[in-house]
Design a protein around this motif. Structure first.
Motif, short mmCIF file in Angstrom:
data_model
loop_
_atom_site.label_atom_id
_atom_site.label_comp_id
_atom_site.label_asym_id
_atom_site.label_seq_id
_atom_site.Cartn_x
_atom_site.Cartn_y
_atom_site.Cartn_z
N GLU A 62 1.05 -1.27 -0.05
CA GLU A 62 -0.13 -0.08 -0.07
C GLU A 62 0.90 1.35 -0.10
OE1 GLU A 62 -3.41 2.28 2.77
OE2 GLU A 62 -3.38 0.11 2.62
N VAL A 63 0.99 2.06 -0.96
CA VAL A 63 1.52 3.20 -1.24
C VAL A 63 0.51 4.43 -1.44
CG1 VAL A 63 3.39 4.55 -2.51
CG2 VAL A 63 3.54 1.94 -1.82
N ASP A 64 0.45 5.33 -0.91
CA ASP A 64 -0.47 6.60 -1.05
C ASP A 64 -1.74 6.05 -1.27
OD1 ASP A 64 1.88 8.29 -0.96
OD2 ASP A 64 2.34 8.18 -3.05
N SER A 68 0.18 -1.28 -4.57
CA SER A 68 1.15 -0.93 -5.87
C SER A 68 2.22 -2.13 -5.73
CB SER A 68 1.85 0.42 -5.56
OG SER A 68 1.05 1.41 -5.53
N TYR A 69 2.69 -2.14 -7.00
CA TYR A 69 4.15 -3.16 -6.98
C TYR A 69 5.28 -2.29 -6.75
CZ TYR A 69 1.02 -5.96 -9.80
OH TYR A 69 0.14 -6.87 -10.27
N LEU A 70 6.03 -2.66 -5.79
CA LEU A 70 7.07 -1.96 -4.95
C LEU A 70 8.39 -2.78 -5.51
CD1 LEU A 70 7.48 0.87 -3.65
CD2 LEU A 70 7.63 -0.66 -1.54
N PRO A 71 9.18 -2.43 -6.48
CA PRO A 71 10.11 -3.28 -7.11
C PRO A 71 11.22 -3.85 -5.71
CG PRO A 71 9.86 -1.21 -8.20
CD PRO A 71 9.12 -0.94 -7.10
N VAL A 119 10.92 1.39 -11.83
CA VAL A 119 10.55 2.75 -11.51
C VAL A 119 9.64 2.75 -10.43
CG1 VAL A 119 9.49 5.01 -12.33
CG2 VAL A 119 10.69 3.42 -13.82
N ASN A 120 10.08 3.79 -9.27
CA ASN A 120 9.38 3.83 -8.03
C ASN A 120 8.34 5.18 -8.62
OD1 ASN A 120 10.40 2.37 -5.86
ND2 ASN A 120 12.17 3.20 -6.73
N ASP A 121 7.07 5.18 -8.38
CA ASP A 121 6.09 5.84 -8.77
C ASP A 121 5.30 6.72 -7.60
OD1 ASP A 121 4.86 7.44 -10.68
OD2 ASP A 121 3.07 6.06 -10.78
N HIS A 122 6.37 7.09 -6.57
CA HIS A 122 5.66 7.80 -5.40
C HIS A 122 6.79 8.67 -5.05
CE1 HIS A 122 8.13 4.35 -3.74
NE2 HIS A 122 8.46 5.30 -3.01
N MET A 126 10.67 13.34 2.39
CA MET A 126 12.08 13.53 3.25
C MET A 126 13.17 14.13 2.47
SD MET A 126 13.19 10.58 5.67
CE MET A 126 15.05 10.68 6.59
N TYR A 127 13.38 13.72 1.37
CA TYR A 127 14.75 14.16 0.40
C TYR A 127 14.16 15.14 -0.79
CZ TYR A 127 17.05 10.32 3.09
OH TYR A 127 17.30 9.48 4.07
N HIS A 128 12.88 15.72 -0.49
CA HIS A 128 12.48 16.50 -1.73
C HIS A 128 12.57 15.80 -3.07
CE1 HIS A 128 12.26 19.78 1.12
NE2 HIS A 128 13.19 19.65 1.63
N LEU A 129 12.21 14.57 -3.09
CA LEU A 129 12.40 13.57 -4.22
C LEU A 129 10.87 13.37 -4.78
CD1 LEU A 129 14.09 11.83 -5.94
CD2 LEU A 129 13.87 9.99 -4.38
N LYS A 130 10.77 13.71 -6.00
CA LYS A 130 9.33 13.54 -6.96
C LYS A 130 9.38 12.29 -7.68
CE LYS A 130 7.70 17.47 -4.54
NZ LYS A 130 6.74 16.97 -3.84
N LYS A 131 8.34 11.91 -7.76
CA LYS A 131 8.09 10.81 -8.79
C LYS A 131 8.42 11.19 -10.20
CE LYS A 131 3.11 11.08 -8.60
NZ LYS A 131 1.94 10.25 -8.11
#
Length: 329
Positions: A62-64, A68-71, A119-122, A126-131
């Motif tokens: 569960e993401v957002d 989801s498929y989390l690699p 690919v991570n789609d979220h 915390m690190y200002h990292l956008k999908k």
């Protein structure tokens, strides 16, 4: 997150409770740099996934608010089942491993022109990292899976997928890859933030993927990336030492309150360094592991580090609009 929520979230780990997401991963004492067998740390508990599956038996996370498929979860599930297969020779574990390896092979995608990965789609606020983004952790552990899948089946499609995924380790973060620079040395980022985050455990997991893929495929690029990364690790490791405690840092991101490891990641760092010492015969890794083990066994260090970790977590919300400047040098 308030202090009550923080206590609830961390109470299990503080008192030594393990679960699927936070197991004890002790070093594989039979580790040999010339062969690929069991994973460098014990990952066998990952075979019994605690969440939901799709209709093909692939783990979902569960993401957002949605499944989801989390690699990285799929790769760890595969590696856990492979270790169980080696230990028990029960066909179920091999079937699960091959199923997950097939998912990784089939779902490798061209993220950008000539750049392949899972690919991570979220977002990672915390690190200002956008999908979307690639992760050296996901790429590395998937390489470990593909190497074992080829070892089991001799099907070249696994190596072909791995060769494509390797490209990301030579592509800078600014161009969509996982490669960043630290004082002129190459570092492979679990979280490829524009300001380097330099997460230690993810870096070491990535190194293992490069090494294992080289052992199985004899790919010179994997060997070169691994050797470059090991040279970086030798140099950068002292930076993760907390100066006033025998404790480790989780990352080197310039938070206002430094990100000291939780007990789970501190124990993991110790075991990872023991594994690295076995792989390359580097005694400095053992010495650092012994120092951090003293901290783990110290009541004072243990509780001070835990309190500081809580302080860091509470500070994150206050930093949500704070973007630190890039330090030159």
């Amino acid at each position: 997150m308030n202090i009550i929520q923080m206590i609830r979230a961390y109470s299990g780990m503080v008192f030594g409770k393990t679960d699927y997401w936070h197991p004890d991963m002790n070093v594989n004492r039979e580790l040999n740099s010339k062969i690929v067998r069991k994973y460098p740390v014990d990952i066998s508990t990952k075979a019994d996934y605690a969440g939901e599956f799709d209709e093909d038996g692939i783990p979902l996370v569960e993401v957002d608010g949605h499944l989801s498929y989390l690699p990285v979860t799929i790769a760890q599930y595969a590696l856990g089942n492979y270790d169980q297969w080696l230990e028990t020779q029960k066909p179920l574990y091999r079937e699960r491993f091959v199923c997950a390896a097939d998912w990784l092979q089939k779902n490798l995608r061209e993220y950008k022109a000539g750049l392949w990965g899972w690919v991570n789609d979220h977002d990672k606020e915390m690190y200002h990292l956008k999908k979307p983004w690639l992760s050296a952790l996901s790429q590395g552990q998937a390489l470990s899976v593909l190497a074992r899948a080829y070892l089991e089946t001799q099907e070249k499609r696994y190596l072909e997928a791995g060769e494509k995924a390797l490209i990301s380790f030579s592509v800078p973060v600014q161009q969509g890859g996982v490669l960043t620079q630290w004082e002129g040395l190459d570092y492979f980022e679990e979280y490829p933030s524009q300001i380097p985050s330099l997460v230690l455990n993810g870096f070491i997991f990535a190194l293992w993927g490069l090494w294992e893929f080289y052992v199985i495929s004899q790919d010179s690029g994997a060997k070169e990336r691994y050797q470059t990364g090991v040279a970086t690790l030798k140099t950068i490791l002292p930076k993760y030492q907390v100066s006033y405690l025998n404790w480790s840092r989780y990352d080197l991101y310039p938070f206002k309150v430094a990100d000291i490891t939780s007990i789970f990641y501190h124990k993991l760092h110790i075991q990872q360094l023991k594994a690295m010492a076995l792989l390359i015969g580097e005694e400095s890794f053992n010495r650092q592991a012994e120092l951090w083990e003293k901290g783990r066994q110290s009541f004072t260090c243990y509780w001070l580090a835990t309190a500081y970790k809580v302080r860091h977590k509470l500070s994150i919300r206050k930093e949500s609009s704070y973007v630190p400047s890039v330090k030159q040098g």
